[in-house]
Design a protein around this motif. Structure first.
Motif, PDB file in Angstrom:
ATOM      1  N   ASN A   1      55.569  34.295  61.711  1.00  0.00           N
ATOM      2  CA  ASN A   1      56.307  33.346  62.910  1.00  0.00           C
ATOM      3  C   ASN A   1      57.926  33.835  62.462  1.00  0.00           C
ATOM      4  O   ASN A   1      58.141  34.603  61.606  1.00  0.00           O
ATOM      5  CB  ASN A   1      56.229  32.074  62.329  1.00  0.00           C
ATOM      6  CG  ASN A   1      56.574  31.787  60.851  1.00  0.00           C
ATOM      7  OD1 ASN A   1      57.607  32.364  60.170  1.00  0.00           O
ATOM      8  ND2 ASN A   1      55.902  30.757  60.294  1.00  0.00           N
TER       9      ASN A   1
ATOM     10  N   ASP B   1      63.665  35.828  69.232  1.00  0.00           N
ATOM     11  CA  ASP B   1      62.518  35.417  69.403  1.00  0.00           C
ATOM     12  C   ASP B   1      61.994  35.617  70.770  1.00  0.00           C
ATOM     13  O   ASP B   1      62.189  34.494  71.487  1.00  0.00           O
ATOM     14  CB  ASP B   1      62.300  33.801  68.898  1.00  0.00           C
ATOM     15  CG  ASP B   1      61.057  33.558  68.789  1.00  0.00           C
ATOM     16  OD1 ASP B   1      60.068  34.239  69.098  1.00  0.00           O
ATOM     17  OD2 ASP B   1      60.726  32.334  68.377  1.00  0.00           O
TER      18      ASP B   1
ATOM     19  N   LYS C   1      52.530  39.400  63.575  1.00  0.00           N
ATOM     20  CA  LYS C   1      51.983  38.125  63.908  1.00  0.00           C
ATOM     21  C   LYS C   1      52.778  36.898  63.011  1.00  0.00           C
ATOM     22  O   LYS C   1      52.267  35.743  62.993  1.00  0.00           O
ATOM     23  CB  LYS C   1      50.324  38.318  63.086  1.00  0.00           C
ATOM     24  CG  LYS C   1      49.715  39.408  64.110  1.00  0.00           C
ATOM     25  CD  LYS C   1      48.236  39.598  63.251  1.00  0.00           C
ATOM     26  CE  LYS C   1      47.285  40.480  64.023  1.00  0.00           C
ATOM     27  NZ  LYS C   1      48.053  42.010  63.835  1.00  0.00           N
TER      28      LYS C   1
ATOM     29  N   HIS D   1      57.125  42.111  77.466  1.00  0.00           N
ATOM     30  CA  HIS D   1      55.986  40.847  77.303  1.00  0.00           C
ATOM     31  C   HIS D   1      54.935  41.247  75.885  1.00  0.00           C
ATOM     32  O   HIS D   1      54.473  40.429  75.306  1.00  0.00           O
ATOM     33  CB  HIS D   1      55.101  40.595  78.200  1.00  0.00           C
ATOM     34  CG  HIS D   1      55.985  39.381  79.180  1.00  0.00           C
ATOM     35  ND1 HIS D   1      56.728  39.554  80.223  1.00  0.00           N
ATOM     36  CD2 HIS D   1      55.865  38.176  79.125  1.00  0.00           C
ATOM     37  CE1 HIS D   1      57.005  38.479  80.707  1.00  0.00           C
ATOM     38  NE2 HIS D   1      56.539  37.690  80.148  1.00  0.00           N
TER      39      HIS D   1
ATOM     40  N   ALA E   1      56.678  43.969  67.281  1.00  0.00           N
ATOM     41  CA  ALA E   1      55.422  43.366  67.564  1.00  0.00           C
ATOM     42  C   ALA E   1      54.966  42.784  66.055  1.00  0.00           C
ATOM     43  O   ALA E   1      55.110  43.548  65.175  1.00  0.00           O
ATOM     44  CB  ALA E   1      54.275  43.779  68.207  1.00  0.00           C
TER      45      ALA E   1
ATOM     46  N   ASP F   1      59.137  35.500  72.026  1.00  0.00           N
ATOM     47  CA  ASP F   1      57.961  34.460  72.424  1.00  0.00           C
ATOM     48  C   ASP F   1      58.802  33.129  72.804  1.00  0.00           C
ATOM     49  O   ASP F   1      57.816  32.308  73.526  1.00  0.00           O
ATOM     50  CB  ASP F   1      57.064  34.361  71.205  1.00  0.00           C
ATOM     51  CG  ASP F   1      56.245  35.662  71.044  1.00  0.00           C
ATOM     52  OD1 ASP F   1      56.145  36.324  72.016  1.00  0.00           O
ATOM     53  OD2 ASP F   1      55.594  35.738  69.887  1.00  0.00           O
TER      54      ASP F   1
ATOM     55  N   ASP G   1      57.167  40.584  70.287  1.00  0.00           N
ATOM     56  CA  ASP G   1      57.305  39.222  69.993  1.00  0.00           C
ATOM     57  C   ASP G   1      58.964  39.061  69.299  1.00  0.00           C
ATOM     58  O   ASP G   1      59.313  37.859  69.499  1.00  0.00           O
ATOM     59  CB  ASP G   1      56.549  38.988  68.490  1.00  0.00           C
ATOM     60  CG  ASP G   1      54.905  39.118  68.789  1.00  0.00           C
ATOM     61  OD1 ASP G   1      54.619  38.362  69.605  1.00  0.00           O
ATOM     62  OD2 ASP G   1      54.494  40.108  68.402  1.00  0.00           O
ATOM     63  N   TYR G   2      59.339  40.062  69.173  1.00  0.00           N
ATOM     64  CA  TYR G   2      61.007  39.956  68.453  1.00  0.00           C
ATOM     65  C   TYR G   2      61.569  41.312  68.850  1.00  0.00           C
ATOM     66  O   TYR G   2      61.080  42.198  69.249  1.00  0.00           O
ATOM     67  CB  TYR G   2      61.034  39.932  67.027  1.00  0.00           C
ATOM     68  CG  TYR G   2      59.991  38.916  66.632  1.00  0.00           C
ATOM     69  CD1 TYR G   2      60.259  37.505  66.498  1.00  0.00           C
ATOM     70  CD2 TYR G   2      58.838  39.312  65.850  1.00  0.00           C
ATOM     71  CE1 TYR G   2      59.715  36.549  66.018  1.00  0.00           C
ATOM     72  CE2 TYR G   2      58.161  38.097  65.506  1.00  0.00           C
ATOM     73  CZ  TYR G   2      58.425  36.892  65.407  1.00  0.00           C
ATOM     74  OH  TYR G   2      57.732  35.904  64.864  1.00  0.00           O
TER      75      TYR G   2
END
Length: 280
Positions: free
Chosen positions: A86, A50, A84, A8, A82, A52, A11-12
């Motif tokens: 997109n 992805d 920030k 968790h 990780a 997230d 992010d990727y």
């Protein structure tokens, strides 16, 4: 060991379809890192996951998949990251890094940074600026070995104006040796399990192989054999002087040694190592 809770934090993730079967990743929110011109079809290219976009209940399932692959001696995730940015911007940056040029060569060459057996060596081979360019919008890159151990690289805090790697000839020379270097490391893990497996010692082995090639024009197999012997018997990290002395001893004792270092027996190596140790 990767857990659902730890996953968790990222992010990727990257999946290598040459290692992971399509049925184990085609239900995930993925972006193929497709280049132009693409050297392979999209489903054969690295896949950016992805994380997230996944519901929380899917994380335990991903950990189960990773555990199954680890039992087979393979990796489900090549890396988890990780950042920030997109997913579109992250995928765009990562796909740009897959094709690199060598100095003086207008052709593009495939750069397998997404392979953890390659990435672990980039941590000592690349400069902080090059690492910042490679990671781009990513803040953290973590990868694993088949035993489940994890390794992490934080993006160097360097402002960059371009994301092109600008690899040098010497760096390409090391990259070309990565396959032989990894074979050497696998053998050492078996025959010398106490030999440290870390970035300092990986670079030490590469330096030995580079020196053996440049100074003695040894074949890749002989470079690997020499590096393994040096690691087992000369682990004090003194490189060129000891290696040159060792090779001088070998060639004096066995004048036709070129191309047959790997065929020398322990009974032939041991007196040479003993004589060399008397000098140190």
């Amino acid at each position: 060991m990767l857990t659902a809770e730890a996953l968790h934090q990222f992010d990727y993730a990257l999946i290598n379809p040459l290692v992971v079967q399509a049925r184990d990743w085609d239900d995930l929110p993925v972006r193929a890192l497709e280049t132009s011109p693409a050297p392979a079809r999209p489903h054969r290219l690295p896949q950016l996951v992805d994380l997230d976009a996944l519901p929380d209940e899917r994380y335990d399932d991903l950990i189960d998949r990773a555990r199954r692959y680890r039992k087979r001696g393979a990796l489900f995730f090549s890396a988890v990251m990780a950042g920030k940015a997109n997913v579109d911007d992250t995928a765009y940056h990562l796909r740009r890094q897959l094709l690199q040029r060598r100095p003086g060569d207008r052709r593009y060459h495939w750069f397998r940074y997404y392979d953890p057996l390659v990435f672990r060596h980039l941590t000592w081979l690349l400069t902080p600026k090059q690492l910042a360019r490679l990671m781009g919008p990513l803040d953290q890159w973590s990868w694993f070995d088949v035993q489940g151990r994890s390794y992490t690289l934080k993006r160097p805090e360097i402002t960059i104006s371009i994301d092109w790697m600008e690899l040098t000839r010497a760096q390409w020379s090391s990259i070309d040796r990565f396959a032989a270097l990894n074979r050497c490391l696998r053998r050492l893990a078996t025959i010398a399990p106490d030999w440290p497996q870390d970035a300092t010692h990986w670079q030490w082995l590469d330096d030995i192989m580079r020196y053996a090639e440049a100074s003695f024009d040894l074949s890749v197999d002989d470079q690997q054999c020499l590096a393994e012997r040096a690691a087992r018997h000369l682990p004090d990290l003194a490189i060129q002087d000891l290696v040159q002395r060792l090779l001088n001893l070998v060639t004096r004792r066995f004048p036709d040694v070129a191309g047959r270092l790997d065929r020398l027996s322990d009974a032939e190596w041991n007196p040479l190592i003993s004589e060399l140790k008397e000098w140190t």
